[in-house]
Scaffold this motif. Structure first.
Motif, short mmCIF file in Angstrom:
data_model
loop_
_atom_site.label_atom_id
_atom_site.label_comp_id
_atom_site.label_asym_id
_atom_site.label_seq_id
_atom_site.Cartn_x
_atom_site.Cartn_y
_atom_site.Cartn_z
N SER A 102 0.78 -1.13 -0.04
CA SER A 102 0.20 -0.01 -0.02
C SER A 102 0.81 1.39 0.00
O SER A 102 0.61 2.29 -0.86
N GLN A 103 2.03 1.09 0.76
CA GLN A 103 2.90 2.49 0.91
C GLN A 103 3.51 2.77 -0.35
O GLN A 103 3.34 3.91 -0.93
N SER A 142 0.83 4.16 -2.84
CA SER A 142 0.53 5.51 -2.31
C SER A 142 1.33 6.55 -2.88
O SER A 142 1.11 7.54 -3.41
N GLU A 143 2.74 6.15 -2.84
CA GLU A 143 3.70 6.97 -3.37
C GLU A 143 3.64 7.29 -5.20
O GLU A 143 3.55 8.42 -5.35
N LYS A 181 -7.51 10.56 -1.28
CA LYS A 181 -7.10 9.19 -0.49
C LYS A 181 -7.90 9.34 0.50
O LYS A 181 -8.18 10.14 1.24
N ASP A 213 -8.53 6.80 3.79
CA ASP A 213 -8.14 5.80 4.91
C ASP A 213 -9.66 4.94 5.28
O ASP A 213 -10.37 5.67 6.32
N PRO A 246 -4.68 -2.11 -1.61
CA PRO A 246 -5.46 -0.68 -1.56
C PRO A 246 -6.46 -0.83 -2.93
O PRO A 246 -6.22 -1.63 -4.00
N ALA A 254 0.61 9.36 -5.74
CA ALA A 254 0.85 10.78 -5.27
C ALA A 254 1.62 11.40 -6.34
O ALA A 254 1.52 12.40 -6.72
#
Length: 329
Positions: A2-3, A6-7, A27, A29, A46, A10
């Motif tokens: 997920s990290q 996410s990057e 985004k 949560d 995700p 972005a």
């Protein structure tokens, strides 16, 4: 992870802000937003959804996209033309040589069902460039019959699919083209497992074998030849039985040391497993197994423990794979 995603997400948002400020990125949560999670039926993480024209009804799922550049292509193809219109051989060459893979549609005319399916497929495969042409010169240059989808790999045509009106579905073409993003045979490991499950092919065949055995090269050659024949229909995976980290997948298929080399087919939707009836991993045996599976003739493989002697002595019966169907159904 997920990290990671996410990057990349972005980064795509940053780049698109300049190019297409109309497209907003957000985004959520969902661990704190239970109502939203329920409303949009979020099952896996995700999840990326694309909302069109300010409507919360039927957002489009953005599946298997993991890089910023692919996100950008995916969004652009949803909001504008999904393929490049090719009018000259030079233009075609530029697209074919720009990347490792490219897909070109050669058509008689640019207004029919096949063209529509081709353009829809391009929206779902942002990993590679798509072009289409109705130019006689371009078709003649590549010696390609009109109404064909051609996959080019490193500048050379590697697959030609004749497009007949109404015969191919978008999903079928998407599956076929996405398999070219993987090797013909993909070795199963931590890194590739994510890619394997991203390709929307629901039939997977797995060869379990030690990669250092004397027979390996011969078996692997047979397996690769079969993979070329069933590309787009069945995904070919290789599992090294000497690799301790693959233990969980052996357990799932109940593969023991004495079983290898073993070949199994898994249907991802039903989780049904099938065992190749023949022991030897020859080209003929593999082809026969795959074909009988695709024709719906293969027998499901239920690995089961033996039926306990006292299974029906008590009010609550003991069920195992071997007596489950006959007792329950």
């Amino acid at each position: 992870s997920s990290q990671n995603l996410s990057e990349e997400f972005a980064e795509a948002a940053r780049q698109l802000k300049k190019e297409a400020p109309r497209i907003q990125f957000g985004k959520i949560d969902v661990t704190h937003q239970h109502d939203l999670r329920r409303e949009f039926n979020i099952q896996a993480f995700p999840t990326v959804k694309f909302f069109v024209n300010g409507s919360r009804e039927d957002p489009i799922d953005c599946k298997g996209v993991r890089k910023a550049s692919t996100f950008i292509t995916w969004v652009k193809r949803r909001t504008g033309p999904s393929t490049v219109l090719i009018n000259s051989t030079d233009q075609a060459e530029a697209i074919i040589k720009a990347d490792d893979l490219a897909v070109i549609g050669f058509f008689r005319e640019l207004h029919n069902d096949s063209v529509e399916v081709f353009c829809e497929t391009a929206r779902d495969v942002p990993e590679m460039p798509f072009g289409m042409t109705a130019s006689e010169d371009v078709c003649a240059n590549y010696g390609i019959q009109r109404n064909s989808l051609v996959v080019f790999e490193k500048g050379k045509p590697v697959h030609n699919e004749v497009l007949e009106d109404g015969r191919q579905s978008k999903l079928g073409l998407t599956r076929l083209i996405k398999t070219f993003t993987l090797d013909l045979v993909t070795e199963y490991n931590i890194e590739t497992s994510v890619k394997i499950f991203d390709v929307p092919v629901e039939n997977h065949i797995l060869l379990f074998t030690p990669m250092n055995s004397e027979m390996f090269n011969e078996i692997y050659e047979n397996y690769q030849s079969a993979a070329a024949e069933f590309r787009g229909k069945i995904l070919f995976v290789l599992v090294d039985t000497n690799e301790a980290r693959n233990g969980r997948i052996f357990e799932y298929f109940r593969i023991r040391d004495i079983d290898v080399p073993a070949v199994r087919i898994l249907n991802l939707t039903s989780e049904a497993k099938y065992k190749m009836p023949a022991d030897e991993v020859t080209m003929e045996n593999l082809k026969e197994f795959c074909q009988s599976y695709l024709n719906g003739k293969a027998k499901q493989h239920l690995s089961s423990e033996e039926i306990p002697q006292d299974w029906d002595k008590m009010p609550v019966k003991v069920l195992v794979g071997k007596n489950f169907n006959s007792i329950i159904f």
